[in-house]
Design a protein around this motif. Structure first.
Motif, PDB file in Angstrom:
ATOM      1  N   HIS A  82       0.858  -1.182   0.000  1.00 63.04           N
ATOM      2  CA  HIS A  82       0.000   0.000   0.000  1.00 63.04           C
ATOM      3  C   HIS A  82       0.896   1.234   0.000  1.00 63.04           C
ATOM      4  CE1 HIS A  82       0.837  -1.198   4.132  1.00 63.04           C
ATOM      5  NE2 HIS A  82       0.584   0.039   4.537  1.00 63.04           N
ATOM      6  N   ARG A  83       0.301   2.405  -0.194  1.00 61.65           N
ATOM      7  CA  ARG A  83       1.098   3.615  -0.377  1.00 61.65           C
ATOM      8  C   ARG A  83       1.316   4.374   0.934  1.00 61.65           C
ATOM      9  NH1 ARG A  83      -1.323   7.233  -4.544  1.00 61.65           N
ATOM     10  NH2 ARG A  83      -3.215   6.785  -3.401  1.00 61.65           N
ATOM     11  N   ALA A  84       2.466   5.029   1.001  1.00 60.79           N
ATOM     12  CA  ALA A  84       2.817   5.898   2.126  1.00 60.79           C
ATOM     13  C   ALA A  84       3.546   7.117   1.569  1.00 60.79           C
ATOM     14  CB  ALA A  84       3.698   5.160   3.121  1.00 60.79           C
ATOM     15  N   VAL A  85       3.516   8.193   2.326  1.00 60.62           N
ATOM     16  CA  VAL A  85       4.165   9.434   1.904  1.00 60.62           C
ATOM     17  C   VAL A  85       5.048   9.981   3.016  1.00 60.62           C
ATOM     18  CG1 VAL A  85       2.411  10.116   0.224  1.00 60.62           C
ATOM     19  CG2 VAL A  85       2.151  10.799   2.621  1.00 60.62           C
ATOM     20  N   VAL A  86       6.027  10.762   2.598  1.00 59.53           N
ATOM     21  CA  VAL A  86       6.980  11.393   3.497  1.00 59.53           C
ATOM     22  C   VAL A  86       7.218  12.806   2.993  1.00 59.53           C
ATOM     23  CG1 VAL A  86       9.422  11.411   4.142  1.00 59.53           C
ATOM     24  CG2 VAL A  86       8.166   9.252   4.090  1.00 59.53           C
ATOM     25  N   VAL A  87       7.264  13.769   3.920  1.00 53.19           N
ATOM     26  CA  VAL A  87       7.685  15.116   3.554  1.00 53.19           C
ATOM     27  C   VAL A  87       8.750  15.573   4.546  1.00 53.19           C
ATOM     28  CG1 VAL A  87       5.851  16.318   4.846  1.00 53.19           C
ATOM     29  CG2 VAL A  87       6.979  17.474   2.932  1.00 53.19           C
ATOM     30  N   PHE A  88       9.799  16.156   4.000  1.00 55.57           N
ATOM     31  CA  PHE A  88      10.824  16.807   4.804  1.00 55.57           C
ATOM     32  C   PHE A  88      10.710  18.304   4.558  1.00 55.57           C
ATOM     33  CE2 PHE A  88      12.939  12.641   4.380  1.00 55.57           C
ATOM     34  CZ  PHE A  88      13.286  12.412   5.706  1.00 55.57           C
ATOM     35  N   VAL A  89      10.605  19.074   5.642  1.00 57.82           N
ATOM     36  CA  VAL A  89      10.617  20.526   5.539  1.00 57.82           C
ATOM     37  C   VAL A  89      12.054  20.988   5.769  1.00 57.82           C
ATOM     38  CG1 VAL A  89       9.772  22.709   6.494  1.00 57.82           C
ATOM     39  CG2 VAL A  89       8.228  20.735   6.324  1.00 57.82           C
ATOM     40  N   ILE A  90      12.545  21.812   4.837  1.00 58.51           N
ATOM     41  CA  ILE A  90      13.907  22.344   4.913  1.00 58.51           C
ATOM     42  C   ILE A  90      13.816  23.865   4.841  1.00 58.51           C
ATOM     43  CG2 ILE A  90      16.180  22.391   3.813  1.00 58.51           C
ATOM     44  CD1 ILE A  90      15.469  19.610   2.617  1.00 58.51           C
ATOM     45  N   ASN A  91      14.459  24.548   5.783  1.00 58.66           N
ATOM     46  CA  ASN A  91      14.391  26.009   5.785  1.00 58.66           C
ATOM     47  C   ASN A  91      15.547  26.629   4.996  1.00 58.66           C
ATOM     48  OD1 ASN A  91      16.636  26.087   7.540  1.00 58.66           O
ATOM     49  ND2 ASN A  91      15.391  26.485   9.371  1.00 58.66           N
TER      50      ASN A  91
ATOM     51  N   GLU B  18      -0.551  16.007  12.060  1.00 59.11           N
ATOM     52  CA  GLU B  18       0.544  15.714  12.981  1.00 59.11           C
ATOM     53  C   GLU B  18       1.152  16.945  13.634  1.00 59.11           C
ATOM     54  OE1 GLU B  18       3.383  13.265  10.910  1.00 59.11           O
ATOM     55  OE2 GLU B  18       1.933  11.630  10.678  1.00 59.11           O
ATOM     56  N   ILE B  19       1.354  18.020  12.836  1.00 59.32           N
ATOM     57  CA  ILE B  19       2.026  19.203  13.394  1.00 59.32           C
ATOM     58  C   ILE B  19       1.292  20.507  13.080  1.00 59.32           C
ATOM     59  CG2 ILE B  19       4.295  18.097  13.525  1.00 59.32           C
ATOM     60  CD1 ILE B  19       5.068  19.611  10.961  1.00 59.32           C
ATOM     61  N   HIS B  20       0.077  20.407  12.583  1.00 59.61           N
ATOM     62  CA  HIS B  20      -0.764  21.570  12.287  1.00 59.61           C
ATOM     63  C   HIS B  20      -0.084  22.530  11.300  1.00 59.61           C
ATOM     64  CE1 HIS B  20      -4.618  23.316  13.255  1.00 59.61           C
ATOM     65  NE2 HIS B  20      -4.057  24.506  13.226  1.00 59.61           N
ATOM     66  N   LEU B  21       0.559  21.953  10.292  1.00 57.66           N
ATOM     67  CA  LEU B  21       1.252  22.723   9.262  1.00 57.66           C
ATOM     68  C   LEU B  21       0.403  22.740   7.997  1.00 57.66           C
ATOM     69  CD1 LEU B  21       3.768  24.162   8.092  1.00 57.66           C
ATOM     70  CD2 LEU B  21       4.690  21.889   7.574  1.00 57.66           C
ATOM     71  N   ASP B  22       0.103  23.931   7.513  1.00 63.35           N
ATOM     72  CA  ASP B  22      -0.651  24.082   6.266  1.00 63.35           C
ATOM     73  C   ASP B  22       0.311  24.088   5.089  1.00 63.35           C
ATOM     74  OD1 ASP B  22      -3.339  24.343   7.279  1.00 63.35           O
ATOM     75  OD2 ASP B  22      -2.767  26.325   8.027  1.00 63.35           O
ATOM     76  N   ILE B  23       0.035  23.243   4.103  1.00 62.05           N
ATOM     77  CA  ILE B  23       0.858  23.142   2.897  1.00 62.05           C
ATOM     78  C   ILE B  23      -0.049  23.279   1.691  1.00 62.05           C
ATOM     79  CG2 ILE B  23       2.372  21.648   1.521  1.00 62.05           C
ATOM     80  CD1 ILE B  23       3.173  20.219   4.103  1.00 62.05           C
ATOM     81  N   LYS B  24       0.410  24.033   0.695  1.00 62.89           N
ATOM     82  CA  LYS B  24      -0.295  24.141  -0.582  1.00 62.89           C
ATOM     83  C   LYS B  24       0.341  23.157  -1.560  1.00 62.89           C
ATOM     84  CE  LYS B  24      -1.307  29.010   0.049  1.00 62.89           C
ATOM     85  NZ  LYS B  24      -0.335  29.839   0.719  1.00 62.89           N
ATOM     86  N   PRO B  25      -0.449  22.545  -2.433  1.00 68.41           N
ATOM     87  CA  PRO B  25       0.108  21.556  -3.378  1.00 68.41           C
ATOM     88  C   PRO B  25       1.299  22.080  -4.173  1.00 68.41           C
ATOM     89  CG  PRO B  25      -2.284  21.575  -3.516  1.00 68.41           C
ATOM     90  CD  PRO B  25      -1.896  22.711  -2.605  1.00 68.41           C
ATOM     91  N   GLU B  26       1.231  23.338  -4.601  1.00 68.57           N
ATOM     92  CA  GLU B  26       2.306  23.887  -5.430  1.00 68.57           C
ATOM     93  C   GLU B  26       3.610  24.112  -4.659  1.00 68.57           C
ATOM     94  OE1 GLU B  26      -0.392  27.354  -4.172  1.00 68.57           O
ATOM     95  OE2 GLU B  26      -0.716  25.326  -4.905  1.00 68.57           O
ATOM     96  N   GLU B  27       3.586  24.017  -3.338  1.00 66.58           N
ATOM     97  CA  GLU B  27       4.799  24.163  -2.536  1.00 66.58           C
ATOM     98  C   GLU B  27       5.615  22.874  -2.465  1.00 66.58           C
ATOM     99  OE1 GLU B  27       3.890  27.322   0.959  1.00 66.58           O
ATOM    100  OE2 GLU B  27       2.721  25.453   1.096  1.00 66.58           O
ATOM    101  N   LEU B  28       5.001  21.763  -2.812  1.00 65.55           N
ATOM    102  CA  LEU B  28       5.655  20.460  -2.673  1.00 65.55           C
ATOM    103  C   LEU B  28       6.513  20.116  -3.882  1.00 65.55           C
ATOM    104  CD1 LEU B  28       2.682  18.423  -1.195  1.00 65.55           C
ATOM    105  CD2 LEU B  28       4.808  19.047  -0.014  1.00 65.55           C
ATOM    106  N   LEU B  29       7.678  19.570  -3.617  1.00 68.33           N
ATOM    107  CA  LEU B  29       8.567  19.059  -4.651  1.00 68.33           C
ATOM    108  C   LEU B  29       8.652  17.548  -4.491  1.00 68.33           C
ATOM    109  CD1 LEU B  29      10.713  19.416  -6.910  1.00 68.33           C
ATOM    110  CD2 LEU B  29      12.403  19.665  -5.069  1.00 68.33           C
TER     111      LEU B  29
END
Length: 178
Positions: free
Chosen positions: A31-40, A86-97
């Motif tokens: 099945h599918r899973a996703v991961v995002v890393f936030v980098i400043n 998980e961390i109450h972070l709002d992300i827009k689709p166009e922000e994701l790489l």
């Protein structure tokens, strides 16, 4: 209500079958899973410390956010949902790489977790004081330097979850983009 997932074959293709989380983990269904890393902008990586009550890797530092992709959901939608939960972070689709995908199989006790993983990067400066953690999942969040994370990876995942594929994709990204 139990989460339901799209079952995949070993190549990550849909099988047109929807199965429960419990069934996936008991039978080792892919099945599918996703991961995002936030980098400043200082090349720091935002990591979360997993809750003490988690079945897998309690009290260890982990990816910024991530989890399972629900049946009918796209990976980027799951990233947005999981980061909010998980961390109450709002992300827009166009922000994701999107930086790649891989398969993984982790067997721990009665759980056989066979994932088709999608990896994403979010380049963003975030004040962690503005975030709220979901205490059932997360006990802390913190910025780590690129060098500290890479050192931990190379030191047998010192204090990190042993999600080898996740850390390998992050390390490759950092190698070519910092």
């Amino acid at each position: 209500m139990e989460e339901m997932f799209d079952a995949l074959n070993e190549r990550g293709e849909f099988t047109n079958t929807i199965v429960s989380r419990k069934e996936c983990h008991l039978k080792g269904i892919v099945h599918r899973a996703v991961v995002v890393f936030v980098i400043n902008s200082n090349n720091q990586i935002l990591l979360q410390k997993r809750s003490k009550s988690k079945k897998q890797w309690p009290n260890l530092w982990d990816i910024t956010a991530g989890g399972h992709v629900l049946a009918g959901e796209f990976g980027y939608q799951a990233v947005i949902r999981e980061a909010k939960e998980e961390i109450h972070l709002d992300i827009k689709p166009e922000e994701l790489l999107f930086i790649g995908s891989t398969t993984s199989k982790i067997v721990k006790d009665e759980i056989v977790d066979c994932h088709f993983n999608e990896f994403y990067i979010l380049k963003k400066d975030i004040l962690i004081d503005n975030l709220e953690i979901q205490e059932e999942e997360v006990q802390d969040i913190r910025w780590f330097s690129k060098d500290d994370v890479i050192k931990r990876i190379h030191n047998h995942y010192d204090g990190l979850t042993e999600k080898q594929g996740c850390w390998a994709f992050l390390e490759k990204y950092l190698e070519f983009n910092s």
